[in-house]
Design a protein around this motif. Structure first.
Motif, PDB file in Angstrom:
ATOM      1  N   CYS A 186       1.312  -1.126   0.106  1.00 31.47           N
ATOM      2  CA  CYS A 186      -0.048  -0.248  -0.202  1.00 31.47           C
ATOM      3  C   CYS A 186       0.758   1.237  -0.252  1.00 31.47           C
ATOM      4  CB  CYS A 186      -0.537   0.144   1.308  1.00 31.47           C
ATOM      5  SG  CYS A 186      -1.896  -1.572   1.367  1.00 31.47           S
ATOM      6  N   SER A 187       0.379   1.912  -0.712  1.00 26.75           N
ATOM      7  CA  SER A 187       1.286   3.264  -1.303  1.00 26.75           C
ATOM      8  C   SER A 187       1.525   4.176   0.658  1.00 26.75           C
ATOM      9  CB  SER A 187       0.243   4.224  -1.566  1.00 26.75           C
ATOM     10  OG  SER A 187      -0.699   5.116  -0.828  1.00 26.75           O
ATOM     11  N   GLY A 188       0.664   3.774   1.540  1.00 27.13           N
ATOM     12  CA  GLY A 188       0.736   4.994   2.812  1.00 27.13           C
ATOM     13  C   GLY A 188       2.351   4.366   3.211  1.00 27.13           C
ATOM     14  N   GLU A 189       2.959   3.061   2.238  1.00 28.99           N
ATOM     15  CA  GLU A 189       4.429   2.378   2.959  1.00 28.99           C
ATOM     16  C   GLU A 189       5.349   3.134   2.545  1.00 28.99           C
ATOM     17  OE1 GLU A 189       4.681  -2.269   3.284  1.00 28.99           O
ATOM     18  OE2 GLU A 189       2.218  -1.937   3.597  1.00 28.99           O
TER      19      GLU A 189
ATOM     20  N   GLN B 228       6.719  -9.049  -9.928  1.00 29.12           N
ATOM     21  CA  GLN B 228       5.452  -8.195  -9.947  1.00 29.12           C
ATOM     22  C   GLN B 228       5.400  -6.992  -8.384  1.00 29.12           C
ATOM     23  OE1 GLN B 228       2.769  -6.968 -13.076  1.00 29.12           O
ATOM     24  NE2 GLN B 228       4.915  -8.771 -13.917  1.00 29.12           N
ATOM     25  N   LEU B 229       5.631  -5.885  -8.748  1.00 30.05           N
ATOM     26  CA  LEU B 229       5.587  -5.133  -7.374  1.00 30.05           C
ATOM     27  C   LEU B 229       4.073  -4.323  -7.537  1.00 30.05           C
ATOM     28  CD1 LEU B 229       6.365  -4.349  -4.784  1.00 30.05           C
ATOM     29  CD2 LEU B 229       7.022  -2.462  -5.554  1.00 30.05           C
ATOM     30  N   THR B 230       2.949  -4.982  -6.812  1.00 31.40           N
ATOM     31  CA  THR B 230       1.479  -3.899  -6.833  1.00 31.40           C
ATOM     32  C   THR B 230       1.305  -3.173  -6.340  1.00 31.40           C
ATOM     33  OG1 THR B 230       0.455  -5.447  -7.891  1.00 31.40           O
ATOM     34  CG2 THR B 230      -0.909  -4.348  -7.257  1.00 31.40           C
ATOM     35  N   VAL B 231       1.461  -1.872  -6.469  1.00 30.84           N
ATOM     36  CA  VAL B 231       1.069  -0.975  -4.826  1.00 30.84           C
ATOM     37  C   VAL B 231      -0.757  -0.179  -5.147  1.00 30.84           C
ATOM     38  CG1 VAL B 231       1.963   1.210  -3.390  1.00 30.84           C
ATOM     39  CG2 VAL B 231       3.574  -0.439  -4.975  1.00 30.84           C
ATOM     40  N   GLY B 232      -1.102  -0.728  -4.012  1.00 33.11           N
ATOM     41  CA  GLY B 232      -2.455  -0.089  -3.739  1.00 33.11           C
ATOM     42  C   GLY B 232      -2.880   1.393  -3.564  1.00 33.11           C
ATOM     43  N   SER B 233      -3.453   1.600  -3.438  1.00 34.39           N
ATOM     44  CA  SER B 233      -3.347   3.570  -2.904  1.00 34.39           C
ATOM     45  C   SER B 233      -3.886   3.934  -1.215  1.00 34.39           C
ATOM     46  CB  SER B 233      -4.966   4.376  -3.604  1.00 34.39           C
ATOM     47  OG  SER B 233      -4.476   5.804  -2.980  1.00 34.39           O
ATOM     48  N   SER B 234      -3.399   4.292  -0.392  1.00 31.21           N
ATOM     49  CA  SER B 234      -3.983   4.120   1.321  1.00 31.21           C
ATOM     50  C   SER B 234      -4.653   5.367   1.127  1.00 31.21           C
ATOM     51  CB  SER B 234      -2.649   4.054   2.119  1.00 31.21           C
ATOM     52  OG  SER B 234      -1.505   2.885   1.801  1.00 31.21           O
ATOM     53  N   PRO B 235      -5.865   5.324   1.987  1.00 30.76           N
ATOM     54  CA  PRO B 235      -6.529   6.479   1.897  1.00 30.76           C
ATOM     55  C   PRO B 235      -5.909   7.733   2.337  1.00 30.76           C
ATOM     56  CG  PRO B 235      -7.382   4.296   2.950  1.00 30.76           C
ATOM     57  CD  PRO B 235      -6.111   4.188   2.905  1.00 30.76           C
TER      58      PRO B 235
ATOM     59  N   LEU C 150     -10.173   4.266  11.584  1.00 29.60           N
ATOM     60  CA  LEU C 150      -9.490   3.489  10.356  1.00 29.60           C
ATOM     61  C   LEU C 150     -10.197   3.450   9.091  1.00 29.60           C
ATOM     62  CD1 LEU C 150      -7.680   0.725   9.697  1.00 29.60           C
ATOM     63  CD2 LEU C 150      -9.666  -0.444  10.807  1.00 29.60           C
ATOM     64  N   ILE C 151      -9.404   3.624   8.339  1.00 30.40           N
ATOM     65  CA  ILE C 151      -9.711   4.866   7.078  1.00 30.40           C
ATOM     66  C   ILE C 151      -9.681   3.221   5.462  1.00 30.40           C
ATOM     67  CG2 ILE C 151     -10.445   6.232   5.052  1.00 30.40           C
ATOM     68  CD1 ILE C 151      -9.461   7.919   7.231  1.00 30.40           C
ATOM     69  N   THR C 152     -10.679   2.624   4.844  1.00 28.97           N
ATOM     70  CA  THR C 152      -9.982   1.675   4.076  1.00 28.97           C
ATOM     71  C   THR C 152     -10.692   1.457   2.858  1.00 28.97           C
ATOM     72  OG1 THR C 152     -10.482   0.132   5.570  1.00 28.97           O
ATOM     73  CG2 THR C 152     -10.405  -0.516   3.315  1.00 28.97           C
TER      74      THR C 152
ATOM     75  N   GLY D 224      -9.585  -3.317  -4.444  1.00 33.18           N
ATOM     76  CA  GLY D 224      -9.899  -4.728  -3.652  1.00 33.18           C
ATOM     77  C   GLY D 224      -8.727  -5.192  -3.240  1.00 33.18           C
ATOM     78  N   LEU D 225      -7.562  -3.465  -2.709  1.00 35.70           N
ATOM     79  CA  LEU D 225      -6.725  -4.356  -2.117  1.00 35.70           C
ATOM     80  C   LEU D 225      -6.574  -4.001  -0.910  1.00 35.70           C
ATOM     81  CD1 LEU D 225      -3.520  -2.752  -4.920  1.00 35.70           C
ATOM     82  CD2 LEU D 225      -4.499  -5.478  -3.632  1.00 35.70           C
ATOM     83  N   GLY D 226      -7.801  -3.117  -0.117  1.00 38.11           N
ATOM     84  CA  GLY D 226      -7.620  -3.530   0.900  1.00 38.11           C
ATOM     85  C   GLY D 226      -7.415  -2.193   2.373  1.00 38.11           C
ATOM     86  N   CYS D 227      -6.163  -1.706   0.990  1.00 35.95           N
ATOM     87  CA  CYS D 227      -5.186  -0.693   2.170  1.00 35.95           C
ATOM     88  C   CYS D 227      -5.817   0.487   2.182  1.00 35.95           C
ATOM     89  CB  CYS D 227      -4.017   0.575   0.705  1.00 35.95           C
ATOM     90  SG  CYS D 227      -3.438  -0.775  -0.185  1.00 35.95           S
ATOM     91  N   GLU D 228      -5.848   0.443   4.009  1.00 37.72           N
ATOM     92  CA  GLU D 228      -6.020   0.767   5.303  1.00 37.72           C
ATOM     93  C   GLU D 228      -4.813   2.419   5.987  1.00 37.72           C
ATOM     94  OE1 GLU D 228      -8.269  -2.833   6.967  1.00 37.72           O
ATOM     95  OE2 GLU D 228      -6.249  -2.463   7.896  1.00 37.72           O
ATOM     96  N   THR D 229      -5.557   3.547   6.073  1.00 36.39           N
ATOM     97  CA  THR D 229      -5.131   4.151   7.070  1.00 36.39           C
ATOM     98  C   THR D 229      -5.524   4.540   8.570  1.00 36.39           C
ATOM     99  OG1 THR D 229      -4.383   5.562   4.813  1.00 36.39           O
ATOM    100  CG2 THR D 229      -4.407   6.850   6.825  1.00 36.39           C
TER     101      THR D 229
END
Length: 601
Positions: free
Chosen positions: A283-286, A358-365, A417-419, A424-429
């Motif tokens: 997730c992009s938040g990392e 493959q490196l897939t990065v989801g969008s963190s809220p 907790l925002i998801t 479909g990656l369920g990135c959370e902040t």
């Protein structure tokens, strides 16, 4: 006595093997070398004393042989390009080797070495040289700083065994010059050999050595793996395909009855493998991905001291070994392919770039609401959280509520907790909202500094908060001190920036001395208030300590001379009370005056 020194480190290794090869104990017959480098299987003696009885050259000193050289080997090379050049000399960790490098065109004018190392190997290192230790050891003392070379420079390299016990050494050229000029960093024209210079190849490939000669009748090939040259039966063509490390010799019989003999060393380095690596989802938040976490997968059972792993954005960059990605790789939303390359530490020409993942990065809220919130003490409730929510986000509050925003009445810490449910990656902040009660402002004191060319006023409050201050209709300012205040009636205001109210007071700016001395000397003989003419219908009453009115004054009155009914009053403290008519027509008393002064005789 042998000592210690410092080093600089960074290398591009071209070759290393443990195989006997050509060696010359004398400078005059120094072995020419270029891009493919030789390996020596042990030195024996030092031949002619190339230093003519000298006891030292550069850092090298006389050894137990009675000369500077002791079981020595001489090599020479010529630069073919400009750039950063170095070399690694590898040897058994139980042995002690030294070297000196001379920038010279012949052995008769070596001069002083440009790089030299005579430090002992008490730390049992495996390499010495110029540039960087290929193992990455930052503590080694066996390395000198990089050479910065130009094309056409000639060098002589003396490698000396100090311990008198040796099993040989290898030489590998290194440096950025091999990135910019991989094929002509060193000039191979100095090697005049039918079979060419020594060759280093990878063990997963074959190498052909070509002895094609004009007017040749026959070719005979020999191989020496350590027990002398043995005829290779059936190998009679001008080209021989090499599959194992050894010294090779060809004997070419010419049609005039003469023959040519040429030797060449061929050494193979173990080729690394790039094992499969699993895909990664983050997730992009990392913010970053530590690529070194993939090393164990790509290496498999291979020794990380012998095989290095690098990561690249394209297959071509991985194959060329350029533009390696940083270990802390910044994340970008989306999917990208990362290409892994394994490279032999001993020979950077041996590599495998067949693995990718493959490196897939989801969008963190993204948090777009205030996390530091003030609630006014007089307000029943406020709303915290996302007032303009993203429809792709879901919310879970520590209060148990699931709405983007919630109403609260008490100060405290609230978390949500925002998801992101869109990809479909369920990135959370997780957001933490701190709610603090903000008290309404209050004017505790107003300090008026008057009877000066520039009067000043300072507004004091004992309430903690985020306030701004105003005098009359002027602009708000972040502090309560005002200067250049004219005499008269003024309003001062404290406003809570968080919207929890404001308070306004009316003050009177006049001036008076804190003591006077009615002794007839013409100095401070009368007490009076300056600025009464700025007030409407002012009335000033002077009292003694018992509250007795001693004098009543208006703006037309002269000053008080310290008498009552014609009699001098004693030296003491006296008080006053100032009233006037405000703009609303009401009779009011001036506030925040230190209504006290002294009579001194």
């Amino acid at each position: 006595m042998k000592g210690k020194c410092a080093l600089l480190v960074l290398s591009l290794i071209l070759a290393i093997q443990n195989l006997s090869a050509q060696v010359s104990a004398d400078c005059a017959s120094a072995i020419p070398i270029c891009n493919d480098t030789p390996v020596n299987g042990g030195t024996q003696g030092f031949g002619t004393d190339d230093f003519n009885g000298a006891s030292e050259t550069g850092c090298l000193e006389e050894t137990t042989s009675g000369a500077i050289e002791s079981n020595s080997a001489w090599y020479r090379f010529r630069t073919g390009a400009s750039g950063e050049l170095g070399f690694n000399i590898g040897f058994d960790t139980t042995e002690d080797w030294d070297f000196a490098l001379y920038k010279a065109s012949d052995c008769g004018s070596l001069g002083e070495p440009v790089r030299c190392n005579f430090f002992d190997n008490s730390d049992e290192e495996a390499y010495m040289g110029v540039g960087e230790d290929p193992t990455g050891n930052p503590e080694t003392v066996l390395y000198e700083e990089w050479l910065q070379v130009e094309p056409g420079e000639d060098y002589y390299l003396l490698i000396n065994n100090f311990s008198n016990t040796n099993s040989g050494f290898s030489i590998q050229f290194t440096g950025r010059i091999f990135e910019t000029n991989p094929y002509d960093a060193l000039d191979c024209s100095i090697i005049d050999n039918l079979l060419g210079p020594p060759v280093v190849a990878c063990d997963n490939e074959t190498f052909e050595i070509d002895a094609e000669t004009e007017n040749a009748d026959t070719y005979a090939w020999y191989r020496d793996t350590g027990a002398g040259y043995q005829l290779l039966e059936g190998e009679t063509t001008s080209v021989y395909e090499v599959t194992e490390s050894a010294m090779y010799r060809v004997v070419v019989s010419l049609d005039d009855g003469s023959s040519l003999v040429s030797d060449v060393q061929v050494a193979f380095t173990e080729a690394p493998t790039a094992f499969p690596a699993t895909d990664e989802t983050l997730c992009s938040g990392e913010l970053y991905f530590d690529l070194s976490m993939k090393d164990s997968e790509v290496l498999g059972t291979q020794d990380p001291e012998k095989v290095r792993v690098s990561y690249h954005r394209s297959l071509s960059e991985a194959v060329d070994g350029i533009n390696a990605l940083p270990r802390e790789y910044p994340l970008m939303i989306g999917t990208e392919t990362i290409f892994a390359r394994t490279t032999s530490v001993e020979n950077s020409g041996c590599f495998d770039a067949s693995t990718q993942f493959q490196l897939t990065v989801g969008s963190s809220p993204v948090i777009n609401f205030e996390t530091d919130v003030y609630i006014c003490e007089s307000r029943d409730a406020i709303v915290i959280g996302d007032l303009d929510p993203n429809p792709d986000y879901s919310y879970s509050w520590s209060t148990g509520e699931n709405s983007p925003a919630i109403g609260i009445t008490n100060e405290g810490t609230y978390s949500v907790l925002i998801t992101n449910t869109a990809d479909g990656l369920g990135c959370e902040t997780t957001a933490t909202v701190e709610v603090v009660v903000s008290l309404a402002p209050k004017i505790t004191e107003v300090i008026i500094d008057d009877l000066r060319p520039e009067n000043s006023v300072e507004i004091i409050t004992d309430i903690t908060g985020e306030f701004e201050y105003q005098m009359d209709d002027g602009p708000f300012q972040p502090n309560g001190r005002f200067t250049d205040v004219v005499p008269g009636i003024h309003t001062v205001t404290i406003n809570d920036i968080k919207g929890c109210g404001q308070v306004t007071e009316t003050i009177t700016v006049v001036g008076y001395v804190k003591f006077f001395t009615p002794n007839g000397d013409g100095v401070n003989d009368e007490w009076e208030i300056v600025g009464l003419d700025a007030l409407q219908d002012p009335e000033l009453q002077i009292f003694d300590r018992y509250g007795k009115v001693l004098r009543v004054m208006d703006k037309n009155s002269t000053g008080w001379n310290g008498t009552y009914q014609g009699h001098d009053l004693p030296a003491a403290d006296y008080w006053f009370r100032l009233t006037y008519t405000d703009p609303r027509g009401q009779r009011v008393e001036a506030k925040y005056l230190d209504a006290h002064f002294s009579l001194t005789r």
